[in-house]
Structures are given as structure tokens and as C-alpha cells.
Motif scaffolding. Structure first.
Motif, PDB file in Angstrom:
ATOM      1  N   GLN A   1       2.248  -1.524   2.231  1.00 39.48           N
ATOM      2  CA  GLN A   1       1.192  -0.643   2.724  1.00 39.48           C
ATOM      3  C   GLN A   1       1.599   0.810   2.549  1.00 39.48           C
ATOM      4  N   MET A   2       2.864   1.086   2.717  1.00 36.99           N
ATOM      5  CA  MET A   2       3.361   2.436   2.530  1.00 36.99           C
ATOM      6  C   MET A   2       3.119   2.884   1.098  1.00 36.99           C
ATOM      7  N   ALA A   3       3.432   1.984   0.154  1.00 34.62           N
ATOM      8  CA  ALA A   3       3.204   2.304  -1.255  1.00 34.62           C
ATOM      9  C   ALA A   3       1.718   2.517  -1.500  1.00 34.62           C
ATOM     10  N   TYR A   4       0.908   1.677  -0.883  1.00 28.79           N
ATOM     11  CA  TYR A   4      -0.545   1.792  -1.004  1.00 28.79           C
ATOM     12  C   TYR A   4      -1.006   3.167  -0.554  1.00 28.79           C
ATOM     13  N   PHE A   5      -0.559   3.586   0.620  1.00 32.20           N
ATOM     14  CA  PHE A   5      -0.982   4.882   1.136  1.00 32.20           C
ATOM     15  C   PHE A   5      -0.464   6.034   0.292  1.00 32.20           C
ATOM     16  N   ALA A   6       0.725   5.875  -0.237  1.00 33.58           N
ATOM     17  CA  ALA A   6       1.269   6.921  -1.092  1.00 33.58           C
ATOM     18  C   ALA A   6       0.341   7.146  -2.275  1.00 33.58           C
ATOM     19  N   LEU A   7      -0.105   6.031  -2.887  1.00 39.29           N
ATOM     20  CA  LEU A   7      -0.963   6.170  -4.055  1.00 39.29           C
ATOM     21  C   LEU A   7      -2.375   6.621  -3.697  1.00 39.29           C
ATOM     22  N   VAL A   8      -2.856   6.191  -2.536  1.00 41.62           N
ATOM     23  CA  VAL A   8      -4.196   6.592  -2.107  1.00 41.62           C
ATOM     24  C   VAL A   8      -4.273   8.103  -1.924  1.00 41.62           C
ATOM     25  N   SER A   9      -3.152   8.698  -1.494  1.00 41.28           N
ATOM     26  CA  SER A   9      -3.219  10.126  -1.225  1.00 41.28           C
ATOM     27  C   SER A   9      -2.900  10.998  -2.433  1.00 41.28           C
TER      28      SER A   9
ATOM     29  N   PRO B   1      -0.902  15.016   3.040  1.00 40.20           N
ATOM     30  CA  PRO B   1      -1.635  13.780   3.331  1.00 40.20           C
ATOM     31  C   PRO B   1      -0.821  12.536   3.001  1.00 40.20           C
ATOM     32  N   ALA B   2      -0.090  12.588   1.880  1.00 38.80           N
ATOM     33  CA  ALA B   2       0.708  11.426   1.486  1.00 38.80           C
ATOM     34  C   ALA B   2       1.782  11.144   2.519  1.00 38.80           C
ATOM     35  N   ILE B   3       2.486  12.201   2.913  1.00 33.01           N
ATOM     36  CA  ILE B   3       3.580  11.998   3.864  1.00 33.01           C
ATOM     37  C   ILE B   3       3.068  11.547   5.222  1.00 33.01           C
ATOM     38  N   SER B   4       1.986  12.147   5.708  1.00 33.22           N
ATOM     39  CA  SER B   4       1.517  11.735   7.038  1.00 33.22           C
ATOM     40  C   SER B   4       1.007  10.303   7.020  1.00 33.22           C
ATOM     41  N   ALA B   5       0.468   9.855   5.866  1.00 29.99           N
ATOM     42  CA  ALA B   5       0.035   8.468   5.780  1.00 29.99           C
ATOM     43  C   ALA B   5       1.235   7.535   5.805  1.00 29.99           C
ATOM     44  N   MET B   6       2.329   7.980   5.228  1.00 25.78           N
ATOM     45  CA  MET B   6       3.509   7.114   5.132  1.00 25.78           C
ATOM     46  C   MET B   6       4.425   7.240   6.340  1.00 25.78           C
ATOM     47  N   LEU B   7       4.125   8.234   7.181  1.00 22.28           N
ATOM     48  CA  LEU B   7       5.065   8.570   8.260  1.00 22.28           C
ATOM     49  C   LEU B   7       5.433   7.395   9.148  1.00 22.28           C
TER      50      LEU B   7
END
Lengths: 250, 308, 322
Positions: free
Chosen positions: C128-136, B278-284
Motif C-alpha cells: 500500500q505504501m508503494a501504491y500511495f507513493a505512485l498515486v502521488s 503529498p507522497a511523503i504524507s501518504a506514506m508516513l
């Protein structure tokens, strides 16, 4: 005989079908004052840009003091000893003349990753900056903002800053641009004083200044160098007479 | 991994991509032609959804709602251009950021005042609910409608930008604003149309997705950043670039969310795969953006000549 | 700043302000309103973040819409370490500085190769990338956030366990940050940054590789902001990824503008006004974002330079009138 200070080897720069620089080769000898003249749109500023590094040629080499600098960026070339003044005045306008000049001195005084000591307390740099301001006749205006002085004075400052870099070669792109009679005369005097110990590559339209200052001339038309040599040689060149010089100055 | 599930995800990715395209196409033109940082573009997305929803509730006709949503976003877009953006073109980007950020605050509050904070659902007409069978895949009709609309608009934009005089001016403006001005074209009118068109497209995207996700006052800011990434990857000022980038991102995002954990599970213990996926796909999409910037900073399909 | 500057109006205002801040715990106790110290603590923590933003935006012209990410990195350094029962204060600071420094180095190296619109959006995207990293990251609370059960531990008089101790930590770091900015602006590094902001081509022509200086400034400001994050985590007792969104970064820019971008004390003045305004307006109307947004738009369209500039104008008027 020593190698030329600057060697331009087969430089090419084309925009679409238009040749801004067309297979241009030129040698500049150390200590000479070399002027590049030509009609508007001949590609003079493009050429200066390629020498200074702000524009990359499509092909060809730029060799400075025996080293190929074609891959170096603007700042690297400046540090290697190539100083440039711009056709359209380029200063840090919200700074005073002294502050502008100190920047030029600072660039040659080691690295600038210093975070604590105010620059105004660096005596050595300050004195050096004042010295160069004096050389270009602006010492009494040192505390004024660069935006507050006249156009001619701004261009004098530019030349001064180029000098403060202690360069091996100065690239001056139309130093007299936009100046009146008096200011031009002052600039010519300034440049003449530099003749003794500096190598100058000069782009200019002001023919009187060119004939007064230059040791050699090159004529650029449509990106191509059509003649190079002493003033007399170039003047007598029929192609040049046809293409550029015209009746009044020849 | 079932084939039908895969096709279903593929179509989902296509749908997301086309929605992103609608949003990003206007944005990339605003960036490219006017060099204007428009943070409140997401607000048009939101307004389109809300206006549509209200008109649907009032009239019972979805079609009327669509027209209202697009028209409203167009008008608001024009108003914003005239009142807010126009005084700012000559100012620096920081001013654009601040003013459009202020606009976001204003629009979000207005929406909350007028429509409440609970969000809004939009009912679809019966003919658009239900499903259709394409071979072995069962796919909701409405999602196909979204895809069809997206493709229709894309084709329309292709004609507009490539074949009309307005389009030529837009392309010229994206490459060289000064030249267009020098040719004596009414720059003010051109900018007004580009801005309003961008607003309308954003509003269309918003009202298309709202029946599925509902309209809410935060919907604009969340999707905005993705639209920005599309513009960067595609090349600022290029509608073609926005199209390809949007499709790539839409597909990449959807497929990675669906399949990355399985894919990673082939290479590492399942526990790590399920945590990391999930983390990677969000950051993709951001990683892709960084990659594109590292090798091709002007984007994949930049307009011919860049503004200085 | 020389001796003459000290008798100017601005200097007077700021001096009084600093004195008041220094004795604030005393004042709030006397007034019987200890919660005011909390408001002040939160405000000053944000002020540190804005001071760090000033370094790149005000001095260097880098408009970053991703600066709030470093607040998050700092706070999560405290949060995640505490999650593993590691409460040593110096460790928290070390983690914050290192992680923010690395993140800034990598993202800055990529972002700073771009200009204008691109740069702004890329900084937005990275945060935003950092945000998503932490959200997941489910383990650390994801969307819901992470509770921080204890404050960073420092020995003896450096303790931040009570609100007074934490307040003085915050004030101390704020003063250090202000001092650092002031010295930096007038030192060689600051001159290069300033020059590059106004005329990058000229600076390069003089021989400055401006990219390196910008990157250094970007990393330094990130690390300074992460310190604010450490203090924020301690103050709040809780951290969620929301703090890293681009809208939070935009608020930081807003605070900087209100105070006067590029000045030394501007960030402090701007943050104080912003937070006080926010506190006041939110009690008046639920939809206070509306007048707030309109105010911001008006402020920018009117083209004023913020509080610092307003004080400067007042000075000029006073001097003219004798």
C-alpha cells in the motif's frame, strides 16, 4: 588438564518471581556423559534451551570450547558444534527419513545457496546420510515418511540427525520420552555406543538408563543445582536423597 | 500559519484518530484473542453505514439509524463468526485470508445489488448540522459529535476490558488462549461476543463518517489497511495500544497533509516540497509502522504475554 | 520427477497443455479469433506472477499480501523509462530487476523478522505504501495511470512489437520460471525453504540460518514477478497504481490456491481456470463477484488442494482400478 568443553557461568532465568534457572554454574568435561536429573518443573528443559540458544538467560554466560557463545543464535551454535535433540519430537514430517537425514548432512556440507542440482543426485551427501541412518538402526526405513514411523523410531532419527551434524557435544532432552521397554533398551544401546567418542549432556527421567550411561550426574531442583558429581557421590548426598531420589532407586 | 486553522486541523486529527480506534479496537481483539486474520472487517464498516442510511431515509430519525446500523453490524458480525470464522480457527492463516477475501467480494456485491453502485448519502438532522465556536475556532457540530462518541466508546471499552468479567476473559484470551480454555470457559461464546462486538464498533465508525463522506461499496477495503497498521503499531491484542496508535496516526496523518509541504518548504525549494509532500504524507503511517517494527516488533503496548 | 512420473496423468495433462500453448498463435489464427491470443497473453503474464508467488508461499510458507506491488514495479519500470523516451528492452528489464530487488530486500528484511498475522499485514502495508507513493507522483499519471506509448525494443527475432512476438516472450519467460521453480524445489535451497516452512526450530537446530534463505527467496520471487510486470506493461500499453493494491495480491493468492499451492504446474493451471472463470462469469451477471466469492469460500472450507491435487487423486483412482 584440558579446559571443560562447556562452561555454564552463573546462569539466571526468572519468570516473574519464579526462578527457572537460579545462579547455575556447571562445567562439562570433554568426552564425558553427563546426566541432569530432577523432578518435573525443575527447569531442565529451560536449561537445555539456554545452552542451545533458543532461550536467552537474564544473566550469566555460556562458554563452549573456550568461546563465549552467549550472544550467538541457535543456528550459529549448531554450526559451532552443539547439536540438540528435542523433548517433543521435532522432525520435518512430510519428508522421508532419508530426506530428513540429508538435511542434517547438508547443513555441514557448505552453504545451501544452490538452486539447480537436485539434492537426490548429491551422492556424497546421500551416502553420508545412509551411514548415519545405519548407525541408528533405521537404514531399512529410509524411504518412509517421518510421519509414518513409530514414536520410538522418530526419536532414534532425531538422535541420528544430531550425530550427522558431527557435533562436538550432543544435548539430548529426554531421548527416552514416551518409549516402551524395548524401544528404550534400543536407545540406551545406541547412546552407549556413542560414549566412546562423543560428549553427551543428557536430561532424563529413566533412572536405569541414567545410571548405566552417565559418568557424572547433576541434580536440578527448582532451578538450582543441588549436587554434582559421580553417581555414588550424588546418591549418597543427603540433600539429594531428601529432595529427589527417594527409596526405590537409592 | 493561523492558530485557528491549526486547532481545526488538530480536532480533525482527533476525529480521524477516534474513528480509526473504533475500527481497530475490534480488529486487534479478533487478531489477538482468536488469532484470526479478518480481512472482511471493513465490510462491517460499510454495512453499518448502509443500514443506518436506509433506516434514516425510511424513518427520518438519525438516532434510529444509528441504532439500526450498530445492531445490524452486531448481528452480521455474529453470523460471520458462527458460519465462517468458527470452522477456520484451527486452520492456517492462509485459509483465513482466502475466506475473508471471498467474504469481501460477497459483501461488496450484496451491497451493490441491494443499494446500487452509486453510493448513498446520509442526511443529518438539523440539530447536528451547523457550527460551534470554541474560542477562536469554528468547528462543525457533527465532527464534535463524532469525537464525543469516540471518546465515550473508548471509555466504555476501558470499563469493559478492564473492569468486567468478560473483559478479563478477553484480556486473558489475548495473552493465553490455552489457559482460558483449560479454565473451562465457554470459548465459543467468548469468541462470538468478541467478533460481534468488533463488528458493531466497525459499523458505528462507518455510520459516523458516512454523513460526511457518503457510503460507498469500496469504503471498507480502503480504510482496512490503515486499521491494520494501527493494530500493528499498537500491539496486536491490545485495546490500549490501538487507542494510542490510532490517535497518533490520526493526528500525524491529518497534520502532515496540512503542513508538511510548508515544513519541507523551509528546507528545500518550494517546487520539490510541493511534489514530495503529498507522497511523503501518504506514506508516513507506513514509514512509522516500519520504524516501530524495526525497534519494537511486538508493538508499543503489547498484551502481557504473547501467544506462541 | 523421474521417468515413471512422465507416464502419469498429471504429466500428460500438463504436457498437452504446454503443446497447445506453444502453438496457440497458430490455433487462434485458424479459428479466426485473434483476440483470444490477447486473453491468453494476459493470463500467462499473470501466471508468471503466480509462479513467483508460489516460490515464497508454496515452497516457503510466506503468505505475502503485497506481491502485486512487484507487478507494478515491473510495469512502471517500462512506463517511466518510456516516458523519458528510453525504449531499450534490456534497460527496462534491468530497471525492473534492480528496483524490485532493492524494494524486496529492504521490505523483506523488515517483514521477515515477523511471523504469522504480523507478516501478512506488514506485506500488505508495504505494498500500500508503494501504491500511495505512485498515486502521488503527478508526473507519472498518479491515479489516472500512465500510458505506455511504445513497446520495449529488442533486436531482430527477439522483438515484441507484434502480438505474436510478445506472446512468445511471455511464454518463454513462463517456461523459464517454471523450470527455475522445479529445479529450485529439489535443490539444496528449496529443501531448506521447505524444511523451514514445516519446522523452523528444527532447521535452525541443524545449523541453518533460515532468515537468510527466506530473504533470498523473497528477493528472487520479487524479481521474477517484476519480469511479469515488464511484460504486463508491454501487453497493456498502460499502467496504473491499482495493480499494486492488496486486493490484487489477494487475487494472486486465490489463483495459486485454485491451481494447487506448492506444486510446480499448479500456478499455471490455477491462473488459467481463474481467468477463464472470470471471463465467463462476467458475461453472465454484473454482480458475478458474488458467486465468485462464495465459490472461493466453499473451496477453502472444503479443504481441497486445488487442481493439481484433484489430478493426483484421479491418478490414484486410475491406478487402483488397473
Amino acid at each position: 588438564m584440558a579446559d571443560p568443553l562447556l562452561q555454564l557461568q552463573a546462569l539466571n532465568k526468572h519468570y516473574g518471581g519464579i526462578p527457572a534457572t537460579d545462579n547455575l554454574s556447571l562445567d562439562i568435561e570433554s568426552g564425558e556423559v553427563h546426566a541432569i536429573i530432577g523432578p518435573n518443573g525443575a527447569g531442565k528443559t529451560t536449561l537445555i534451551a539456554q545452552i542451545a540458544g533458543s532461550l536467552a538467560p537474564d544473566s550469566g554466560r555460556v562458554v563452549f570450547a573456550g568461546e563465549d557463545i552467549t550472544q550467538l543464535d541457535v543456528a550459529q551454535r549448531a554450526r559451532a558444534g552443539l547439536a540438540r535433540s528435542f523433548q517433543i519430537t521435532s522432525l520435518i514430517l512430510p519428508m522421508t527419513l532419508l530426506e530428513n537425514m540429508m538435511l542434517a548432512v547438508q547443513a555441514r556440507s557448505g552453504h545451501s545457496f544452490r538452486f539447480w542440482k537436485p539434492v537426490s543426485r548429491e551422492q556424497g551427501m546421500r551416502e553420508s546420510a545412509m551411514h548415519y541412518l545405519q548407525q541408528v538402526g533405521l537404514a531399512d526405513r529410509a524411504g518412509l515418511l517421518a510421519s509414518a514411523i513409530s514414536h520410538g523410531e522418530q526419536r532414534q532419527l532425531e538422535v541420528g540427525m544430531a550425530l550427522a551434524m558431527q557435533p562436538r557435544m550432543l544435548l539430548l532432552d529426554e531421548p527416552m520420552a514416551g518409549m516402551g521397554k524395548q524401544e528404550s533398551a534400543r536407545m540406551v544401546e545406541l547412546l552407549a555406543a556413542l560414549k566412546q567418542d562423543k560428549t553427551l549432556l543428557l536430561v532424563e527421567h529413566d533412572m536405569d538408563a541414567v545410571f548405566f550411561l552417565a559418568d557424572r550426574l547433576s541434580v536440578l531442583v527448582g532451578g538450582r543445582l543441588i549436587a554434582t558429581g559421580s553417581i555414588d557421590e550424588v546418591r549418597q548426598n543427603p540433600e539429594v536423597q531428601r529432595a529427589y531420589l527417594g527409596e526405590s532407586h537409592a | 500559519m493561523e492558530a485557528s486553522l491549526f486547532y481545526s486541523q488538530l480536532l480533525n486529527g482527533l476525529q480521524l484518530g477516534l474513528l480509526l480506534f473504533l475500527l481497530a479496537s475490534g480488529l486487534t481483539l479478533i487478531f489477538g484473542v482468536m488469532d484470526f486474520i479478518h480481512l472482511s472487517h471493513g465490510s462491517f464498516y460499510m454495512l453499518g453505514a448502509y443500514f443506518c442510511g436506509s433506516v434514516v431515509a425510511w424513518s427520518g430519525s438519525f438516532l434510529l439509524g444509528v441504532v439500526a446500523g450498530v445492531a445490524a453490524s452486531f448481528v452480521v458480525g455474529a453470523a460471520v463468526e458462527y458460519l465462517v470464522a468458527r470452522p477456520l480457527y484451527r486452520r492456517n492463516h492462509l485459509d483465513h485470508v482466502l475466506v475473508t477475501f471471498g467474504l469481501i467480494l460477497v459483501f461488496d456485491s450484496l451491497v451493490q445489488i441491494l443499494w446500487g453502485t452509486a453510493g448513498m448519502a446520509i442526511a443529518l438532522p438539523d440539530v447536528l448540522t451547523g457550527q460551534v465556536e470554541l474560542g477562536s475556532v469554528v468547528f462543525p457540530v457533527y465532527r464534535l459529535v463524532i469525537i464525543a462518541s469516540g471518546l465515550a466508546v473508548a471509555f466504555g471499552l476501558y470499563l469493559l476490558v478492564g473492569k468486567t468479567r468478560l473483559g478479563m476473559l478477553i484480556r486473558a484470551g489475548a495473552s493465553n488462549r490455552a489457559m482460558v480454555e483449560a479454565l473451562g470457559v465457554d470459548i465459543d461464546r467468548l469468541f462470538l461476543y468478541v467478533f460481534a462486538l468488533g463488528g458493531a464498533l466497525a459499523g458505528l465508525a462507518g455510520l459516523l463518517i458516512a454523513p460526511i463522506t457518503g457510503a460507498s461499496s469500496g469504503m471498507g477495503t480502503d480504510i482496512l489497511i490503515v486499521a491494520f497498521v494501527v493494530c500493528i503499531i499498537g500491539g496486536i491484542g491490545s485495546v490500549k495500544g490501538a487507542f494510542y496508535a490510532a490517535l497518533i496516526l490520526g493526528l500525524l496523518d491529518t497534520l502532515s497533509r496540512a503542513y508538511l509541504d510548508t515544513l519541507l518548504g523551509l528546507m528545500m525549494p518550494v517546487y520539490y516540497a510541493e511534489t514530495a509532500a503529498p507522497a511523503i504524507s501518504a506514506m508516513l503511517i507506513y514509514l512509522l509502522m516500519a520504524l516501530v517494527l524495526a525497534f519494537r516488533p511486538q508493538g508499543l503496548f503489547p498484551p502481557a504475554i504473547q501467544q506462541a | 520427477m523421474n521417468l515413471r512420473a512422465l507416464i502419469r496423468l498429471r504429466a500428460l495433462v500438463y504436457a498437452v497443455l504446454l503443446i497447445l500453448l506453444a502453438i496457440a498463435p497458430l490455433l487462434t489464427d485458424l479459428a479466426g479469433k485473434p483476440f483470444m491470443l490477447d486473453v491468453l497473453s494476459r493470463t500467462l503474464v499473470l501466471a508468471i506472477a503466480v509462479v513467483s508467488l508460489n516460490l515464497i508461499l508454496g515452497f516457503g510458507g510466506m503468505v505475502s499480501l503485497g506481491h502485486a506491488a512487484y507487478l507494478g514495479i515491473g510495469a512502471y519500470s517500462v512506463g517511466i523509462a518510456s516516458y523519458y523516451d528510453l525504449y531499450q528492452g534490456w534497460l527496462h528489464i534491468a530497471i525492473a530487476l534492480t528496483s524490485s530487488g532493492l524494494f524486496a530486500l529492504v521490505t523483506g528484511a523488515i517483514s521477515l523478522r515477523t511471523r504469522g498475522v504480523y507478516f501478512i499485514m506488514i506485506t500488505m502495508a508495504f505494498s500500500q505504501m508503494a501504491y500511495f507513493a505512485l498515486v502521488s507522483l503527478e508526473a507519472y499519471g498518479a491515479d489516472d495511470g500512465l500510458v505506455i506509448y511504445g513497446r520495449s525494443e529488442f533486436p531482430g527475432w527477439l522483438s515484441m512489437q507484434d502480438s505474436r512476438g510478445l506472446y512468445y516472450w511471455i511464454l518463454g519467460i513462463l517456461l523459464a520460471a517454471l523450470l527455475f521453480n522445479w529445479r529450485l524445489l529439489n535443490a539444496r535451497f528449496g529443501r531448506v525453504l521447505f524444511g523451514a516452512m514445516h519446522n523452523d526450530a528444527r532447521m535452525q537446530a541443524l545449523g541453518f540460518s533460515t532468515y537468510r534463505y527466506r530473504l533470498a527467496a523473497y528477493v528472487i520471487s520479487a524479481m521474477m514477478c517484476s519480469l511479469a510486470g515488464v511484460l504486463f506493461g508491454n501487453f497493456n500499453g498502460f499502467i496504473s497504481p491499482d495493480i499494486m493494491t492488496w486486493t490484487r495480491s489477494a487475487e494472486l493468492i486465490f489463483m495459486l490456491i485454485v491451481g494447487g499451492v506448492g506444486s510446480i504446474f499448479g500456478p499455471l493451471a490455477g491462473t488459467l481456470v481463474f481467468v477463464l472463470l472470470e471471463e465467463w462469469l462476467s458475461t453472465l451477471w454484473t454482480y458475478w463477484h458474488l458467486p465468485f466469492g462464495l465459490l472461493l469460500i466453499a473451496l477453502v472450507l472444503a479443504g481441497k488442494g486445488g487442481i493439481d491435487d484433484w489430478l493426483k487423486r484421479l491418478e490414484r483412482v486410475r491406478r487402483r482400478n488397473g
